[in-house]
Design a protein around this motif. Structure first.
Motif, PDB file in Angstrom:
ATOM      1  N   THR A 254       0.838  -1.188   0.000  1.00  0.00           N
ATOM      2  CA  THR A 254       0.000   0.000   0.000  1.00  0.00           C
ATOM      3  C   THR A 254       0.878   1.245   0.000  1.00  0.00           C
ATOM      4  N   THR A 255       0.334   2.335  -0.493  1.00  0.00           N
ATOM      5  CA  THR A 255       1.021   3.624  -0.417  1.00  0.00           C
ATOM      6  C   THR A 255       0.547   4.437   0.781  1.00  0.00           C
ATOM      7  N   ALA A 256      -0.394   3.912   1.541  1.00  0.00           N
ATOM      8  CA  ALA A 256      -0.924   4.628   2.706  1.00  0.00           C
ATOM      9  C   ALA A 256       0.181   4.856   3.727  1.00  0.00           C
ATOM     10  N   LYS A 257       0.225   6.066   4.275  1.00  0.00           N
ATOM     11  CA  LYS A 257       1.236   6.415   5.259  1.00  0.00           C
ATOM     12  C   LYS A 257       0.612   6.443   6.659  1.00  0.00           C
ATOM     13  N   ASP A 258       1.460   6.285   7.648  1.00  0.00           N
ATOM     14  CA  ASP A 258       1.052   6.401   9.053  1.00  0.00           C
ATOM     15  C   ASP A 258      -0.076   5.439   9.401  1.00  0.00           C
ATOM     16  N   VAL A 259      -0.033   4.232   8.833  1.00  0.00           N
ATOM     17  CA  VAL A 259      -1.016   3.213   9.178  1.00  0.00           C
ATOM     18  C   VAL A 259      -0.296   1.869   9.250  1.00  0.00           C
ATOM     19  N   VAL A 260      -0.633   1.090  10.266  1.00  0.00           N
ATOM     20  CA  VAL A 260      -0.096  -0.265  10.356  1.00  0.00           C
ATOM     21  C   VAL A 260      -0.911  -1.141   9.413  1.00  0.00           C
ATOM     22  N   ASN A 261      -0.268  -1.680   8.413  1.00  0.00           N
ATOM     23  CA  ASN A 261      -0.985  -2.408   7.364  1.00  0.00           C
ATOM     24  C   ASN A 261      -0.548  -3.859   7.317  1.00  0.00           C
ATOM     25  N   GLN A 262      -1.522  -4.743   7.094  1.00  0.00           N
ATOM     26  CA  GLN A 262      -1.254  -6.175   6.989  1.00  0.00           C
ATOM     27  C   GLN A 262      -1.939  -6.728   5.748  1.00  0.00           C
ATOM     28  N   PRO A 263      -1.193  -7.040   4.695  1.00  0.00           N
ATOM     29  CA  PRO A 263      -1.815  -7.671   3.526  1.00  0.00           C
ATOM     30  C   PRO A 263      -2.504  -8.980   3.909  1.00  0.00           C
ATOM     31  N   GLY A 264      -3.591  -9.292   3.211  1.00  0.00           N
ATOM     32  CA  GLY A 264      -4.360 -10.493   3.529  1.00  0.00           C
ATOM     33  C   GLY A 264      -4.434 -11.441   2.356  1.00  0.00           C
ATOM     34  N   GLY A 265      -5.520 -11.331   1.571  1.00  0.00           N
ATOM     35  CA  GLY A 265      -5.693 -12.206   0.420  1.00  0.00           C
ATOM     36  C   GLY A 265      -4.927 -11.717  -0.789  1.00  0.00           C
ATOM     37  N   ILE A 266      -4.573 -12.654  -1.659  1.00  0.00           N
ATOM     38  CA  ILE A 266      -3.850 -12.307  -2.890  1.00  0.00           C
ATOM     39  C   ILE A 266      -4.361 -13.187  -4.018  1.00  0.00           C
ATOM     40  N   VAL A 267      -4.509 -12.569  -5.207  1.00  0.00           N
ATOM     41  CA  VAL A 267      -5.043 -13.256  -6.383  1.00  0.00           C
ATOM     42  C   VAL A 267      -4.255 -12.810  -7.603  1.00  0.00           C
ATOM     43  N   ALA A 268      -3.958 -13.760  -8.490  1.00  0.00           N
ATOM     44  CA  ALA A 268      -3.324 -13.448  -9.775  1.00  0.00           C
ATOM     45  C   ALA A 268      -4.357 -13.596 -10.882  1.00  0.00           C
ATOM     46  N   SER A 269      -4.236 -12.792 -11.928  1.00  0.00           N
ATOM     47  CA  SER A 269      -5.195 -12.827 -13.031  1.00  0.00           C
ATOM     48  C   SER A 269      -4.954 -14.048 -13.916  1.00  0.00           C
ATOM     49  N   PRO A 270      -5.980 -14.521 -14.610  1.00  0.00           N
ATOM     50  CA  PRO A 270      -5.816 -15.666 -15.516  1.00  0.00           C
ATOM     51  C   PRO A 270      -4.819 -15.406 -16.640  1.00  0.00           C
ATOM     52  N   CYS A 271      -4.651 -14.134 -17.023  1.00  0.00           N
ATOM     53  CA  CYS A 271      -3.696 -13.804 -18.079  1.00  0.00           C
ATOM     54  C   CYS A 271      -2.266 -13.721 -17.561  1.00  0.00           C
ATOM     55  N   GLY A 272      -2.103 -13.675 -16.239  1.00  0.00           N
ATOM     56  CA  GLY A 272      -0.778 -13.633 -15.635  1.00  0.00           C
ATOM     57  C   GLY A 272      -0.138 -12.262 -15.587  1.00  0.00           C
ATOM     58  N   ARG A 273      -0.870 -11.210 -15.999  1.00  0.00           N
ATOM     59  CA  ARG A 273      -0.268  -9.868 -16.050  1.00  0.00           C
ATOM     60  C   ARG A 273      -0.558  -9.027 -14.816  1.00  0.00           C
ATOM     61  N   PHE A 274      -1.547  -9.442 -13.999  1.00  0.00           N
ATOM     62  CA  PHE A 274      -1.958  -8.603 -12.879  1.00  0.00           C
ATOM     63  C   PHE A 274      -2.045  -9.411 -11.581  1.00  0.00           C
ATOM     64  N   VAL A 275      -1.837  -8.699 -10.487  1.00  0.00           N
ATOM     65  CA  VAL A 275      -1.941  -9.280  -9.145  1.00  0.00           C
ATOM     66  C   VAL A 275      -2.700  -8.285  -8.277  1.00  0.00           C
ATOM     67  N   TRP A 276      -3.576  -8.806  -7.414  1.00  0.00           N
ATOM     68  CA  TRP A 276      -4.327  -7.944  -6.496  1.00  0.00           C
ATOM     69  C   TRP A 276      -4.186  -8.469  -5.076  1.00  0.00           C
ATOM     70  N   VAL A 277      -4.187  -7.547  -4.110  1.00  0.00           N
ATOM     71  CA  VAL A 277      -4.013  -7.931  -2.708  1.00  0.00           C
ATOM     72  C   VAL A 277      -4.871  -7.041  -1.821  1.00  0.00           C
ATOM     73  N   THR A 278      -5.453  -7.631  -0.773  1.00  0.00           N
ATOM     74  CA  THR A 278      -6.208  -6.843   0.196  1.00  0.00           C
ATOM     75  C   THR A 278      -5.258  -6.270   1.243  1.00  0.00           C
ATOM     76  N   ASN A 279      -5.596  -5.082   1.726  1.00  0.00           N
ATOM     77  CA  ASN A 279      -4.778  -4.395   2.731  1.00  0.00           C
ATOM     78  C   ASN A 279      -5.617  -4.107   3.979  1.00  0.00           C
ATOM     79  N   ARG A 280      -5.344  -4.854   5.039  1.00  0.00           N
ATOM     80  CA  ARG A 280      -6.021  -4.638   6.318  1.00  0.00           C
ATOM     81  C   ARG A 280      -5.246  -3.562   7.083  1.00  0.00           C
TER      82      ARG A 280
END
Length: 357
Positions: A254-280
């Protein structure tokens, strides 16, 4: 409650923490996703099933059976049968998960084995368990339990091992288990006759990174990790011949500042070009583009609630389980890999995961 989506809707099950596991959710609930619009609605014809601490769900590859972790100190796992009309019912009794706080499970592609990651506790180590499955999908006897060892530098989180995910590689040759406490991904061979695990490799991760979940690129040669404690996403080369990982690039989750962040879930696209992740913490879903083997941030959008945990890709949409706000959101995946929220999130108390069927 909104009306049901149009004909052709995709069945979705959600898992939530129940009152006996620290939440106020129903356990397993049934919804419908309209793939044309991304709109979610509860399936009014299917009653929720009160499965305790249903923090992760996995589907059998050939049977209409779903498995759930029951995330408590005295951990168990459950098998749930789904009838033709979508009705949910227990399939046999819950079985011991082989450890404390089971947090992830997966079914072997053969459909004959259930693999479970037990996070452990302050005093109990992380473990990975194997159960034999019957021809009807019910849980049979446990066949193996491996105990993880190790620790890391992060006080309060890495005094001992904490298995967080177990999955089978795309080639079906190895079983990989992340360990947040030991800063490692352990690779095993599963004997598909006896149901026992043999360690094939130990892959050290960056110290203090706390690997939580992995997502394979479709080709199977790259795997991405959501690093909970360092708040990063890492691209690794995966060698399918020996089950080893080599880190190639990393980016802040994440680019968020001044926050304690913990990534959670992660998924890759079927085409293999993109990745997404949740930020708690940042309460966003971040998008990344893969340029060769370098992760390039594409930006992040609001998760539709607080403490986004589970993330599932369904027919061009990401389903985001926001645990603390008790909302389930849909994010539309755009052609360039960025995300948009087409509809307001729907209420889903203590939701932590979603599974499309």
């Amino acid at each position: 409650m909104p009306s049901s989506p149009a004909t052709g809707a995709i069945p979705v099950l959600t898992g939530s923490y129940t009152t006996d596991s620290g939440g106020d959710g129903p356990g397993i609930a049934a919804l419908l996703l309209d793939p044309a619009t991304g709109r979610l609605a509860y399936d009014d014809e299917v009653k929720p099933l009160p499965v305790s601490g249903a923090s992760f769900l996995a589907a059998h590859p050939s049977l209409d059976v779903v498995y759930s972790t029951n995330e408590t100190e005295t951990g168990t796992v459950s098998a749930v049968a789904r009838a033709g009309d979508g009705t949910l019912s227990p399939l046999g009794d819950p079985a011991s998960s082989g450890g404390a706080n089971p947090c992830h499970l997966t079914v072997h592609p053969s459909g004959e084995w259930l693999l479970t990651a037990n996070y452990g506790s302050d005093i109990a180590p992380g473990t990975v368990a194997v159960h034999r499955l019957g021809t009807d999908g019910r849980l049979l006897e446990p066949t193996d339990l491996v105990v993880h060892q190790g620790s890391g530098p992060v006080t309060g989180r890495q005094e001992g091992s904490h298995a967080h995910q177990v999955l089978v590689d795309p080639a079906g040759r190895f079983v990989l288990a992340t360990d947040l406490g030991a800063d490692a991904v352990l690779t095993y061979r599963l004997d598909t006759v006896t149901g026992t695990l043999e360690r094939a490799a130990v892959n050290p991760m960056r110290k203090g990174s706390g690997p939580r979940h992995l997502a394979f690129a479709p080709g199977g040669d790259l795997v991405f990790s959501a690093d909970e404690l360092s708040s990063t996403v890492t691209c690794h080369r995966y060698d399918a011949t020996d089950g080893t990982l080599t880190a190639l690039s990393s980016a802040p989750a994440t680019t968020a500042k001044d926050v304690v962040n913990q990534p959670g879930g992660i998924v890759a696209s079927p085409c293999g070009r993109f990745v997404w992740v949740t930020n708690r913490g940042a309460d966003t879903v971040a998008a990344f583009r893969l340029a060769g083997t370098v992760l390039e941030p594409l930006g992040e959008v609001a998760a539709g609630g607080t403490w986004p945990r589970g993330l599932a890709l369904v027919d061009g949409h990401l389903l985001v389980a926001n645990q603390h706000s008790g909302t389930l959101a849909t994010l539309r995946v755009l052609q360039d890999g960025t995300l948009a929220q087409p509809h307001p999130p729907i209420p889903a108390p203590s939701v932590v995961c979603a599974l499309a069927l």
